[in-house]
Design an enzyme around this catalytic site. Structure first.
Site, mmCIF file in Angstrom:
data_model
loop_
_atom_site.group_PDB
_atom_site.id
_atom_site.type_symbol
_atom_site.label_atom_id
_atom_site.label_comp_id
_atom_site.label_asym_id
_atom_site.label_seq_id
_atom_site.Cartn_x
_atom_site.Cartn_y
_atom_site.Cartn_z
ATOM 1 N N GLY A 580 0.806 -1.206 0.000
ATOM 2 C CA GLY A 580 0.000 0.000 0.000
ATOM 3 C C GLY A 580 0.840 1.258 0.000
ATOM 4 O O GLY A 580 0.426 2.298 -0.498
ATOM 5 N N LYS A 598 11.454 0.710 0.743
ATOM 6 C CA LYS A 598 10.063 1.023 0.387
ATOM 7 C C LYS A 598 9.993 2.492 -0.023
ATOM 8 O O LYS A 598 10.429 3.366 0.723
ATOM 9 C CB LYS A 598 9.119 0.763 1.560
ATOM 10 C CG LYS A 598 8.991 -0.703 1.932
ATOM 11 C CD LYS A 598 8.265 -0.898 3.266
ATOM 12 C CE LYS A 598 6.845 -0.395 3.229
ATOM 13 N NZ LYS A 598 6.116 -0.722 4.488
ATOM 14 N N ASP A 696 -2.799 -3.356 11.918
ATOM 15 C CA ASP A 696 -2.843 -4.009 10.601
ATOM 16 C C ASP A 696 -2.094 -5.341 10.642
ATOM 17 O O ASP A 696 -1.293 -5.645 9.748
ATOM 18 C CB ASP A 696 -2.268 -3.092 9.525
ATOM 19 C CG ASP A 696 -2.728 -3.499 8.118
ATOM 20 O OD1 ASP A 696 -3.732 -4.238 8.013
ATOM 21 O OD2 ASP A 696 -2.093 -3.087 7.138
#
Length: 879
Positions: A580, A598, A696
């Site tokens: 995401g 990332k 999460d």
């Protein structure tokens, strides 16, 4: 299955060897002893046991008190309460402590009290769950006893009319147990007593000799009784706390070549059993030339359970048979053999046999239960409003409609109290039924104002107040919802229309003023941010990280420039993943260390807030099972995170087989990964101050290194809060569908138990190999999918078939039990992560080394070694 005890049993029970002398007093704290149908105001003390009994008036509001005309058994069975009206009539036993174990016993003596000469048959429920079926002869009786865990602050015992005679009850008793007793009873299963024998004596025994008031049936038979006057020692933490007087007697034989066969339990074929054999050596044997060596078999005496067992001298010891399955004979037989080298015959001191009763019927949400009980009290309603409002579904309260979700408790969505002769004001508690879509109060004599709280029920679509002539004014918030077209109001709608005309000008004026103020605030914020950016090129993040570094001397300067990020990734040459946040690239530091980088993409669903949260959090936490942040870049339009490289990808990829060339995770790796992930999450919850909620947790956020060590990743949604100030955070819902805590999703209240639910889903993935939603057209959730298979009782239909049966059965059942606790619909029923870690460690400990003992197999039921060399049948139907 009920233990049926007829006339002779009651005679035997009343005429006990205690005599009629008053017994010594023992504390009865927490005891509830109800003589059903007794109308005395002060109760009485039984002159045999010393137990104090009261009438049942405070515990139930329905039924009829009746006198037993034919009663030779004394005061306890002189009265009863019968229930000729209603399908479900319930006793409410309180106070009790949620999470504590209790022994509950119901007794029934008919005595042809109604003169009809009929033999009633009816069901007994424990709250929303089936307990047993009671079938009684006209002049006979029955006893039903169960060990259970309280789920709320009261325990309800319900008699269910099955149209086979009028239900009734004579005695109802509740006895608290120590928190560690009978650990096999938990919130998902109770233990229905089938047999309880005290061997080697003719004396029936209960309270006060047993402080927990278990009833021990005497059995001396035609065998050699052994006994001693010396005390048998029991450790303080012994899970059964058998009285010494029980263990001081035993059954034996005069010869060593004789063996013992006993029926341990009686039940319907296919039911699961839990059996405990109690032992203590009563003779002082000379170890040089005397021995008592036992071989114990089960399953109609065909399966070897325990080998070369030597009972300890004057010390309580126990052998448990877990999840034994009743065969077509309807009985479970145990045989105690003597090893040919033994100089002493067999011995057994006591035995308990239980039927395992699943307790998995969904309950109504606690908030709805409290609210509807208040409504019932305020309106003095009777109807069939007994026990749980929504469960079981066939007994839902009259006037209610409920919604049922496999992953959450039932909610009340419609309440119809129309034409119910209601008077007075509408109670505020109706507004606490927050899942209502329809509320019908029409045709009554209600008066007073409408509570403002009704306007706060966001799901409410229809409100019918028509026919209440003295109804008060309609609150403004309700009228506002009517004007928006989201609420249909019947009765009083004219008030909303006139109010709308009178206030139209005012609303327009206020709206214009608010719009102007809002525009000015936006302009001010834009100017402020522009100036802030101009004077702080590195942003506030560097300053905040500086504070982190002052607190943690291990933190080094981890800030990279975008040019350095390009160098590390060789100009973003090799993309190794995508999430995401954005793409993930392989990189190499100057010392050749591999890293994962990332990079925030322009289309990312995450943003600078999540980036900042992850950097700040990982800058202050350090744990072997949390992914390590090595650096970051926070230049404008260039946000990157540099992590340690995890060679083996994520857990979801391995479970789904998406990683080509990798072997399937074996059972030992799966258990280890589950424990490691639990340790990382436990550190966030209990090792950090303030505590951190990940928000999460999912299998794709559990990464594996080259040694298959599991580490939790992706902290962009994490939130920290201190328990010094609050028990939870109220915040918008964030997370991944399938893993979201349904309670958090409904009420926006976030705490550590939300992570526990998500971790429970991950555990189920590890067990089954399946994603949170099954691949069928119905998109069945994994919790519902596993629950149905737990009820069926075959672990092989739960564990990932790709393992081809290569797993530890007892470990698998333990993991199922932990996962079911983690995914309980109510957060209060979920175990904290610290307990999850301990349970998973115990799960690993179940797999003891092989000491050369060869297990004996039946067609379907292998014998699996447990701790201390004990054995248990591995054909369970739930755990």
């Amino acid at each position: 299955m009920m233990v049926i005890i007829f006339f002779c049993f009651f005679l035997f029970m009343i005429i006990q060897p205690f005599g009629t002398q008053f017994v010594r007093a023992l504390p009865q704290q927490g005891f509830i002893s109800i003589d059903c149908g007794f109308e005395g105001s002060s109760g009485y003390q039984n002159n045999i046991t010393g137990l104090n009994y009261t009438g049942d008036g405070p515990y139930i509001a329905t039924g009829e008190n009746r006198v037993v005309s034919s009663n030779p058994f004394g005061q306890l069975y002189a009265t009863l309460r019968s229930f000729p009206n209603g399908t479900r009539n319930c006793y409410s036993l309180s106070p009790v402590q949620p999470g504590q174990r209790y022994l509950i016993r119901a007794e029934f003596y008919h005595g042809n009290y109604d003169g009809k000469g009929l033999s009633p048959t009816f069901d007994l429920h424990l709250g929303v769950n089936f307990w047993t079926t009671i079938a009684i002869r006209t002049n006979g009786g029955a006893l039903a006893e169960i060990i259970t865990v309280a789920r709320r602050q009261k325990i309800e015992v319900c008699l269910i009319n099955t149209n086979r005679g009028t239900p009734y009850i004579s005695l109802l008793e509740l006895r608290p147990l120590l928190y560690f007793m009978y650990p096999f009873a938990n919130e998902s299963q109770s233990l229905l007593m089938s047999t309880r024998w005290n061997y080697g004596t003719r004396d029936y025994l209960r309270y006060p000799d047993d402080p927990y008031d278990r009833k021990w049936d005497a059995d001396s038979g035609e065998f050699l009784p052994l006994n001693t006057s010396r005390q048998v020692q029991t450790s303080p933490g012994d899970p059964f706390q058998i009285p010494s007087v029980v263990l001081q007697t035993a059954r034996s034989f005069s010869k060593t070549n004789y063996n013992l066969r006993i029926t341990a339990a009686t039940a319907s074929p296919g039911e699961r059993m839990y059996i405990v054999l109690h032992f203590s050596e009563l003779l002082p044997l000379n170890p040089a030339n005397e021995s008592r060596i036992l071989e114990i078999y089960g399953g109609d005496a065909q399966l070897q359970l325990f080998t070369e067992y030597r009972p300890p001298f004057l010390v309580a010891d126990h052998k448990e048979i877990i999840n034994a399955v009743i065969g077509q004979s309807g009985t479970y037989t145990i045989a105690v053999y003597v090893k040919n080298t033994s100089t002493q015959p067999y011995i057994i001191n006591a035995m308990e046999g239980f039927i395992v009763r699943p307790m998995n019927e969904s309950q109504t949400d606690d908030r709805d239960v409290t609210a509807i009980e208040d409504v019932k009290k305020a309106f003095k309603l009777t109807r069939n409003w007994e026990a749980d409002p929504c469960s079981p579904r066939q007994y839902v309260w009259q006037g209610l409609v409920c919604s049922y979700d496999a992953s959450a408790n039932a909610r009340i969505t419609s309440l119809n109290l129309s034409f119910s002769s209601l008077v007075g004001a509408i109670p505020l508690s109706i507004g606490n039924l927050t899942a209502l879509t329809t509320l019908d109060l029409s045709g009554n004599n209600l008066s007073g104002p409408i509570p403002d709280i009704l306007g706060d029920i966001s799901s409410l679509k229809i409100l019918d107040l028509s026919g209440n002539e003295a109804i008060g004014s309609i609150p403004r918030n309700l009228c506002g919802r009517v004007s928006k077209g989201v609420l249909l109001l019947r009765g009083g709608e004219g008030q909303c229309k006139s109010s709308g005309k009178n206030n139209k000008t005012t609303i327009i004026s206020v709206s214009v003023a608010v719009s102007v103020v809002f525009l000015m605030i936006l302009i001010f914020i834009w100017i402020f941010l522009r100036r802030r950016k101009a004077h702080s090129p590195k942003g506030e993040l560097v300053k905040r990280l500086g504070l982190v570094k002052e607190r943690d001397t291990r933190q080094r300067d981890i800030r990279f420039t975008n040019a350095k990020i390009k160098q590390i990734t060789r100009n973003f040459e090799q993309e190794i993943g995508k999430g995401g946040f954005g793409p993930v690239y392989l990189g190499h530091l100057d010392n050749a260390t591999q890293v994962a980088v990332k990079v925030l993409s322009a289309t990312s669903s995450h943003g600078s807030r999540e980036f900042e949260a992850e950097v700040l959090l990982l800058g202050r936490v350090h744990h072997k099972n949390l992914v390590c942040l090595l650096g970051y870049c926070d230049e404008p339009k260039h946000l990157s995170l540099v992590y340690e490289y995890m060679d083996n990808g994520n857990l979801r990829e391995h479970l789904s087989g998406e990683i080509s060339g990798c072997s399937l995770l074996n059972w030992r790796q799966r258990v280890s990964i589950a424990l490691q992930a639990a340790q990382g999450l436990d550190y966030l919850h209990n090792g950090c101050r303030p505590s951190i909620v990940h928000r999460d947790i999912k299998s794709s956020n559990i990464l594996l290194n080259s040694s298959y060590v599991a580490k939790i990743a992706d902290f962009g949604l994490s939130r920290a809060f201190s328990h010094d100030n609050a028990t939870h955070i109220t915040t918008g819902v964030a997370g991944t569908p399938g893993y979201l805590d349904p309670e958090y999703f409904q009420n926006y209240r976030l705490d550590e138990k939300s992570d526990v639910y998500s971790f429970g889903i991950v555990l189920l993935e590890i067990l089954t190999g399946q994603p949170p939603y099954m691949g069928s057209a119905e998109k069945t959730h994994i919790v519902k999918w596993v629950r149905t298979r737990v009820e069926a009782g075959d672990i092989n239909n739960i564990v990932d078939p790709n393992l081809h049966g290569d797993f530890e059965v007892n470990e698998a059942w333990k993991m199922v039990e932990v996962a079911m606790s983690c995914t309980a619909a109510s957060s209060t029923e979920r175990m904290p992560m610290g307990d999850v870690v301990m349970a998973l460690k115990q799960c690993i400990e179940i797999n003891v080394p092989d000491y050369g003992i060869q297990p004996v197999y039946s067609d379907k039921s292998p014998i699996i070694p447990l701790i201390s060399g004990e054995y248990a049948l591995s054909a369970p139907t739930a755990r």
